[in-house]
Structures are given as structure tokens and as C-alpha cells.
Enzyme design. Structure first.
Site, PDB file in Angstrom:
ATOM      1  N   CYS A   2      52.706  43.993  37.538  1.00 19.27           N
ATOM      2  CA  CYS A   2      53.289  43.745  38.307  1.00 19.27           C
ATOM      3  C   CYS A   2      53.778  45.200  39.696  1.00 19.27           C
ATOM      4  CB  CYS A   2      55.205  44.048  37.668  1.00 19.27           C
ATOM      5  SG  CYS A   2      54.975  42.684  36.505  1.00 19.27           S
ATOM      6  N   ARG A  27      47.475  44.419  42.597  1.00 17.67           N
ATOM      7  CA  ARG A  27      47.645  44.458  41.449  1.00 17.67           C
ATOM      8  C   ARG A  27      47.877  43.192  40.886  1.00 17.67           C
ATOM      9  NH1 ARG A  27      50.256  49.483  40.746  1.00 17.67           N
ATOM     10  NH2 ARG A  27      51.894  48.801  38.921  1.00 17.67           N
ATOM     11  N   TRP A  74      53.402  40.743  37.112  1.00 17.29           N
ATOM     12  CA  TRP A  74      52.372  39.864  36.601  1.00 17.29           C
ATOM     13  C   TRP A  74      53.305  39.314  35.390  1.00 17.29           C
ATOM     14  CZ3 TRP A  74      46.756  39.665  37.434  1.00 17.29           C
ATOM     15  CH2 TRP A  74      46.395  40.005  36.716  1.00 17.29           C
ATOM     16  N   ASN A 100      58.751  47.179  35.306  1.00 17.51           N
ATOM     17  CA  ASN A 100      56.661  46.952  34.862  1.00 17.51           C
ATOM     18  C   ASN A 100      56.723  46.930  33.913  1.00 17.51           C
ATOM     19  OD1 ASN A 100      54.369  46.429  35.074  1.00 17.51           O
ATOM     20  ND2 ASN A 100      54.086  47.883  36.672  1.00 17.51           N
ATOM     21  N   GLY A 101      56.445  46.303  32.883  1.00  9.62           N
ATOM     22  CA  GLY A 101      56.534  47.155  31.895  1.00  9.62           C
ATOM     23  C   GLY A 101      56.338  45.339  30.414  1.00  9.62           C
ATOM     24  N   GLU A 485      24.949  46.101  26.847  1.00 10.78           N
ATOM     25  CA  GLU A 485      26.986  46.320  28.299  1.00 10.78           C
ATOM     26  C   GLU A 485      26.398  47.660  29.248  1.00 10.78           C
ATOM     27  OE1 GLU A 485      28.552  44.727  29.140  1.00 10.78           O
ATOM     28  OE2 GLU A 485      29.694  46.124  30.921  1.00 10.78           O
ATOM     29  N   LYS A 489      25.222  47.242  32.994  1.00  6.77           N
ATOM     30  CA  LYS A 489      26.774  47.617  33.707  1.00  6.77           C
ATOM     31  C   LYS A 489      25.439  48.606  35.032  1.00  6.77           C
ATOM     32  CE  LYS A 489      29.689  46.972  33.989  1.00  6.77           C
ATOM     33  NZ  LYS A 489      29.385  45.739  33.195  1.00  6.77           N
ATOM     34  N   GLU A 492      23.066  46.012  37.520  1.00  3.35           N
ATOM     35  CA  GLU A 492      24.217  44.939  38.599  1.00  3.35           C
ATOM     36  C   GLU A 492      24.382  46.374  39.635  1.00  3.35           C
ATOM     37  OE1 GLU A 492      27.598  43.642  37.014  1.00  3.35           O
ATOM     38  OE2 GLU A 492      28.197  44.500  35.939  1.00  3.35           O
ATOM     39  N   HIS A 508       8.892  47.132  16.923  1.00  2.00           N
ATOM     40  CA  HIS A 508       8.756  45.300  17.142  1.00  2.00           C
ATOM     41  C   HIS A 508       8.055  45.136  18.779  1.00  2.00           C
ATOM     42  CE1 HIS A 508       9.715  45.106  12.388  1.00  2.00           C
ATOM     43  NE2 HIS A 508      11.373  45.853  12.746  1.00  2.00           N
ATOM     44  N   LYS A 607      32.503  38.410  41.953  1.00  2.00           N
ATOM     45  CA  LYS A 607      32.798  38.940  41.246  1.00  2.00           C
ATOM     46  C   LYS A 607      33.062  37.884  39.705  1.00  2.00           C
ATOM     47  CE  LYS A 607      35.643  41.357  38.347  1.00  2.00           C
ATOM     48  NZ  LYS A 607      35.102  42.074  37.659  1.00  2.00           N
TER      49      LYS A 607
HETATM   50  C1  AGP Z   1      30.129  42.303  34.378  1.00  2.00           C
HETATM   51  O1  AGP Z   1      29.911  43.196  34.547  1.00  2.00           O
HETATM   52  C2  AGP Z   1      29.941  41.329  35.572  1.00  2.00           C
HETATM   53  N1  AGP Z   1      30.312  41.050  36.943  1.00  2.00           N
HETATM   54  C3  AGP Z   1      29.385  40.044  34.878  1.00  2.00           C
HETATM   55  O2  AGP Z   1      28.070  39.174  34.121  1.00  2.00           O
HETATM   56  C4  AGP Z   1      30.695  38.710  34.635  1.00  2.00           C
HETATM   57  O3  AGP Z   1      30.705  39.834  33.580  1.00  2.00           O
HETATM   58  C5  AGP Z   1      30.149  37.531  33.813  1.00  2.00           C
HETATM   59  O4  AGP Z   1      30.037  36.886  34.998  1.00  2.00           O
HETATM   60  C6  AGP Z   1      31.259  36.953  33.633  1.00  2.00           C
HETATM   61  O5  AGP Z   1      32.514  37.295  34.256  1.00  2.00           O
HETATM   62  P1  AGP Z   1      33.932  36.836  33.738  1.00  2.00           P
HETATM   63  O6  AGP Z   1      34.458  37.502  32.278  1.00  2.00           O
HETATM   64  O7  AGP Z   1      34.974  36.533  34.721  1.00  2.00           O
HETATM   65  O8  AGP Z   1      33.843  35.102  33.061  1.00  2.00           O
END
Ligand code: AGP
Length: 612
Positions: A2, A27, A74, A100-101, A485, A489, A492, A508, A607
Site C-alpha cells: 500500500c 508500488r 494493495w 500500510n501493513g 537461479e 540471473k 538474462e 558426468h 517481465k
Molecule cells: C526471471 O528473472 C525471469 N524474468 C523469468 O524467468 C520469469 O521468472 C518467468 O518468466 C516466470 O514469470 P512469472 O513468475 O511471472 O510467471
């Protein structure tokens, strides 16, 4: 999260606050509202939807007044609606609150207040605050004293602003576990959740600390501690412009979101977990306990980073609940014929709730009669609407395309779900729940330690290796998904090829890649398989490989073995995935920055992948 903003001064307040709400939109929110104390009367406008809709409402039904509070909501308790939008009002119509909270004990308080004749108009936790102040003000000489008495009854977190038609030229503000800032200007003073809301009017701010309560008037600001003693607060000068302020001074949203993780995880925990009892409150996880006792299998699905959270979830669920947990990438799941049945609980994970493959997987799961839930960060998203039950991560909006705080909040939410299921199925007793809860509440501080003590070291390591063309990430056990992960990171945002592998797989195949050009990032924090990981490191070194090790603080021997070491604080192994993630996020960020990449908007990426 929020957004709270308020003003009391010499200027008309409504338009100032509407502009302020627009600067808080990043936000994320689902409704907005504003209230003024005009001519000894409270006047309020609220609506579900965007701030623009609230502004349009004011054009047809204007507000006036020199003191006002406003809010972007939110939703946590109660769905997005006009009635649930803040500000919330008491029975007398003289007191309004924005907040907010999360008020953890709101249900008990609300029942008691209703028992004493109070009438509620919303499903929110916030509304209880207005009614408690209403009761306290009858026993107090002023609004400040009434708020002092009221907050003593609240458990949880709050950043609140309170105004009353009985004292029209003041705002009372209170803060606990949720940021609140006071802005100072020549023609009036402000409260806000985030400086960016008031930057066009002032750069002079006071940061309230937890437990403090402030009395803000047009020409004075007094701050008190919980013992009602006035405290002297320093005035800070913000040197950002409004755009930078949205990043709160960080170069990129991604870096801001990495550094927000202590707060975002605190927000996730506060929203669902009582630290005192270890009890979990999963309000929107709409499954009855008999069904949850009956499930024989969990199936987790997600894409990208969300998929990695699912892989961590497998270890957590199987360790705590002894339930078999299968994990699949959503785009694979949707095209195979997975063995599902009524006693299979599907848990989809998605930050956006709009990923096409994950949505398709949810629909497939539901078509087979299985129950589908989603762990999601966006209220009202498609996945949330289509799932049978949901768990909000409460990470706040994540602007950077590379997911960081959403990921760690997803894992945090998985711990909470495991706690919930464990309690229902008798797999986790009270003492076990208390121990898990304590460890979870230690996470924000441990993360802050890494962010504080390792940032410089990580920047220096990044300068050594940012020109490399390939990286290998290795991890074992519950930290194998974190190796994946970390590699994602780096890929990408820096466009460097990186592969994540279970460390035991190196012999392997990947060991053929080892040479003096390819850094190997090894997650080597204390673990039941630490000795095995140490062997893997030795194997890399024996072939002139470069090793960047993530190790547990105190493991000085690692400095003699690895080329570079990044330390994390000690925690039980099952809680280390989140801690091990932080250095990998920063490593990827600083390498990408040195390479001049567009970190918040990496090439070819969106995104949310809303198409196949
Ligand atoms: C992660 O850094 C990427 N932006 C991408 O792998 C993302 O996690 C994936 O597209 C899933 O998105 P979502 O969590 O909105 O479903």
C-alpha cells in the site's frame, strides 16, 4: 504494498495528494481513496481501480480542505472494492485512517468491537484502527493521546495516518515494521510511505522509527516514543529527483529490489505468520482441512525463476511433510499427460500471474479434477482468478525484468504453506512450528548482513570476471535450484552464457568444460553434503579452474581453496536457499552493470511472458 500520503498546510490538499498517489502507483495497488477535514467535517472519496479514476471522481464530486490523507491499497484482507478502499472511518464519522501493513489480531479486535456495538463497513483489518481510536478518544484529551492508547492494542505492522474533524489541522502518524516518512515544507508538512510522493514539494524529510508516533501540524512536527517522551529527530535532505526517487536512489530497479528483500520478506511473513505462536494465516488458500489432510501428492509448476522456486519447494515439502512432490516446467507440463487425481494438490508459482504456460498448466490441472492453487504476487491476476486457492507473496511490485524479491518471497511463502500443511496433517508440532517460525523471522536480518558486508567484495569479484564468456554454477541438495537461479540471473541481464548443474553431475560431462577461463560458482555453505561439494571444488582446482565459492561465515579454510569467497551467515541448511540467492543476484547485477547492459529491461525479455 500500500501507499500512504498526507498533507496539512496552507495549500488545498486534494490535488497535492492525488499527484502524490500517482507517484506511488509503481508500488502496485488495486484501489485508492482520499479524505479531508474540511469545515469541521470529514469528506471522503474512494474507488476501486486506478488513481486516475479517483481523480475523475473528484472532478465531478470535488473535495476541498487544507488537511487530508490518501492511500493506494494493495489488498491483503478483503478483495479490491470501493468499500475496502482506504481511508476507513469510525462510527462517529469524525475519524479516518490510512494504513500500510497488517494488523495480525484484527479478527479478535473486530469481534470485540462489534460486540460493543460498532458497525463495520469493510472486510479490511485497517478499519479496526478507526473504531479503536473512536473508543480511545472518549477517554483522551486529544487525537494524539487516543492514537497512543490505540496502538497498544495492535499486533502486526503499521504505517498509519489519522485525521479527525475535531482537530482539523493536524495529522497523527504512527509507525511499526512499515516505513513512514514526514516531509517538511514552508507551506505545510507531509506524511508518506515513500519520498517520491512528496519530492516535488520538499526534499527535507524525517524518517520515523519503529514505535514512534508523530503529531504533524502545518507549522510544527513533534515525534514521540512509545513512552510518550518527545524525541529529537534529525532532518535529512533527499538528493534525488522524482524519477530517481522511484528507484530510491538506486541505479536500477533491480538493485533496489535486491536491497528491498529484508522488507519484502518481512512483509510476506507479517502477512501470514504470527511470530509469537508460529501460527499461519493463509486467508485466501481456500481449501478445507479434510481435503488438505487427504492429499497424497503435490505437483509444483512454474517457469524460469518461478520454476526454481518450485524446485526448492520440493525439498521443503518432502522434508517437512513426507509428501511426494513432483516439479515440472509449465510449458512441459501442459503438453504431457501428467498423472493427476483429486488427491493431488497443484501449486503453480508465478510472480505476474499472467504467464501463458503457467495459466495453461493451471487450466489443465483443473480439467482433470485436481485442485489448483497459485503462489502469486499480483492481486487480481488471471492465475489468481482461475485458481481454486491462492497465496500472496506480498513482495510489492517487482519492476526489474529479472526476478529477485519475488523469488525469495515465493520461497518464503512455500515455507509458510509447509508450516500450514504440517500443522494440519500433524507432521509439524507446536515446538517445530515455533522453531521454523523463529528461523524465518531471522531471515530479513541475515539478508541485511549479506547486503551490508558482502556488497563491496562482490563488486570486486565482478570486476575480475565480467569479461568472461562462460560461467558454471554448481550446487547440491536444496541449493541445487539456487545454482540454476544464479545462472539464470547472470544469463538474462549480462548476456553471458551460464549453466547451472547439480555439483554431483560435474563428472558426468561439465567437467570437460573446466579451464582457466571459465569461472565456476559453487554454493558451498554448510550442508550435509559439504564434504562432497569440497571434493567438487578440488576437482575444479585440479584442472586450473576458477572457483568463486559461497560459504558459511567462519569457514576460513575456504579462502585457501577457492579463488574468491562470498560469505553468508550461518543458518540451518533448509533455510539457506534464500541466503545463497542474495550473493548470486548481486554478482549478476554488478557483472551486467560493468558490461553496460540494460539491466531493468534486458534485450528480448519481458517481465511477463503472456504468450507461448
Ligand atoms: C526471471 O528473472 C525471469 N524474468 C523469468 O524467468 C520469469 O521468472 C518467468 O518468466 C516466470 O514469470 P512469472 O513468475 O511471472 O510467471
Amino acid at each position: 504494498m500500500c501507499g500512504v500520503v498526507g498533507y496539512t498546510g496552507l495549500r488545498q490538499a486534494p490535488q497535492i495528494l492525488i499527484e502524490g498517489l500517482k507517484r506511488l502507483e509503481y508500488r502496485g495497488y488495486d484501489s485508492a481513496g482520499i479524505a479531508t477535514t474540511d469545515k469541521l467535517h470529514i469528506d471522503r472519496r474512494r474507488c476501486k481501480g486506478k488513481v486516475q479514476e479517483l481523480e475523475n471522481l473528484l472532478k465531478t464530486d470535488p473535495l476541498s480542505g487544507f488537511t487530508a490523507i490518501a492511500h493506494t491499497r494493495w489488498a491483503t484482507h478483503g478483495r479490491p472494492s470501493d468499500e475496502n478502499a482506504h481511508p476507513h472511518i469510525d462510527c462517529s464519522g469524525k475519524i479516518v485512517v490510512v494504513h500500510n501493513g497488517v494488523i495480525e489480531n484484527y479478527f479478535t479486535l473486530k469481534s470485540e468491537l462489534i460486540g460493543r456495538g460498532h458497525k463495520f463497513n469493510s472486510d479490511t483489518d485497517t478499519e479496526v484502527i478507526a473504531h479503536i481510536i473512536e473508543e480511545k478518544i472518549e477517554l483522551s484529551s486529544n487525537l494524539l493521546d487516543a492514537v497512543f492508547e490505540a496502538v497498544k492494542e495492535l499486533k502486526g505492522s503499521y504505517a498509519m495516518g489519522v485525521i479527525s474533524s475535531e482537530s482539523p489541522n493536524e495529522i497523527i502518524a504512527a509507525r511499526k515494521n512499515s516505513p513512514l516518512i514526514i516531509g517538511l515544507s514552508d507551506d505545510g508538512n507531509f506524511i508518506t510511505s515513500d519520498v517520491c510522493a512528496i519530492l516535488p514539494y520538499t526534499k527535507k524529510v524525517i524518517y520515523l522509527d519503529d514505535g514512534e508516533i508523530a503529531e504533524i501540524k502545518p507549522d510544527s512536527v513533534k515525534v514521540y516514543d512509545l513512552n510518550h517522551r518527545e524525541v529529537k529527530k534529525s532532518v535529512s535532505l533527499i538528493n534525488w529527483d522524482a524519477v530517481t526517487a522511484e528507484k530510491q536512489g538506486y541505479r536500477h530497479f533491480m538493485l533496489k529490489e535486491v536491497f528491498e528483500q529484508p522488507e519484502s520478506i518481512q512483509e510476506t511473513l507479517n502477512s501470514h505468520l504470527s511470530r509469537d505462536t508460529g501460527n499461519v494465516y493463509l486467508r485466501d488458500f481456500n481449501f478445507d482441512t479434510d481435503y488438505l489432510r487427504s492429499i497424497k501428492k503435490i505437483f509444483m509448476i512454474g517457469c524460469g525463476t518461478a520454476y526454481h522456486a518450485c524446485l526448492v519447494g520440493k525439498f521443503i515439502f518432502e522434508d517437512y511433510l513426507m509428501i511426494p512432490c513432483e516439479v515440472d516446467i509449465a510449458s512441459e507440463f501442459r503438453y504431457r499427460n501428467p498423472p493427476l487425481s483429486k488427491d493431488t494438490l497443484i501449486i503453480a508459482v508465478s510472480q505476474s500471474g499472467e504467464t501463458a504456460d503457467t495459466l495453461a498448466a493451471i487450466r489443465l490441472a483443473k480439467s482433470t479434477g485436481a485442485s489448483a492453487s497459485v503462489i502469486c504476487n499480483i492481486m487480481g491476476s488471471s492465475a489468481v482468478r482461475e485458481a481454486d486457492g491462492m497465496l500472496y507473496t506480498h513482495a510489492g511490485p517487482e519492476i526489474g525484468v529479472a526476478s529477485t524479491k519475488a523469488f525469495t518471497s515465493q520461497i518464503t511463502t512455500i515455507y509458510l504453506l509447509a508450516l500450514h500443511l504440517g500443522a494440519i496433517r500433524g507432521a509439524i508440532g507446536k515446538s517445530g512450528a515455533k522453531e521454523i517460525s523463529e528461523n524465518l523471522f531471522h531471515l530479513p536480518l541475515k539478508i541485511r548482513e549479506i547486503l551490508t558486508y558482502e556488497q563491496k567484495n562482490i563488486e570486486s569479484i565482478s570486476r575480475k570476471y565480467f569479461k568472461k564468456r562462460d560461467f558454471l554454477y554448481l550446487g547440491r541438495n536444496i541449493n541445487y535450484p539456487i545454482a540454476l537461479e544464479g545462472a539464470l540471473k547472470l544469463k538474462e541481464i549480462s548476456y553471458i552464457h551460464a549453466a547451472g548443474y547439480p555439483a554431483g553431475e560435474m563428472k558426468h560431462g561439465p567437467i570437460a568444460l573446466i579451464d582457466e577461463e571459465m569461472p565456476v560458482v559453487v554454493i558451498a555453505s554448510d550442508s550435509i553434503v559439504y564434504e562432497k561439494i569440497l571434493s567438487n571444488i578440488e576437482e575444479v582446482k585440479a584442472r586450473n579452474g576458477i572457483v568463486i565459492a559461497i560459504a558459511t561465515r567462519g569457514n576460513e579454510k575456504m579462502r585457501e581453496i577457492a579463488d574468491d569467497v562470498i560469505y553468508i551467515p550461518r543458518m540451518p541448511e533448509i533455510f539457506t536457499p534464500i541466503l545463497n540467492t542474495i550473493p548470486l543476484q548481486l554478482l549478476a547485477y554488478h557483472i551486467a552493470h560493468l558490461r553496460g547492459c540494460d539491466i531493468d529491461q534486458p534485450r528480448n525479455l519481458a517481465k511477463s511472458v503472456t504468450v507461448e
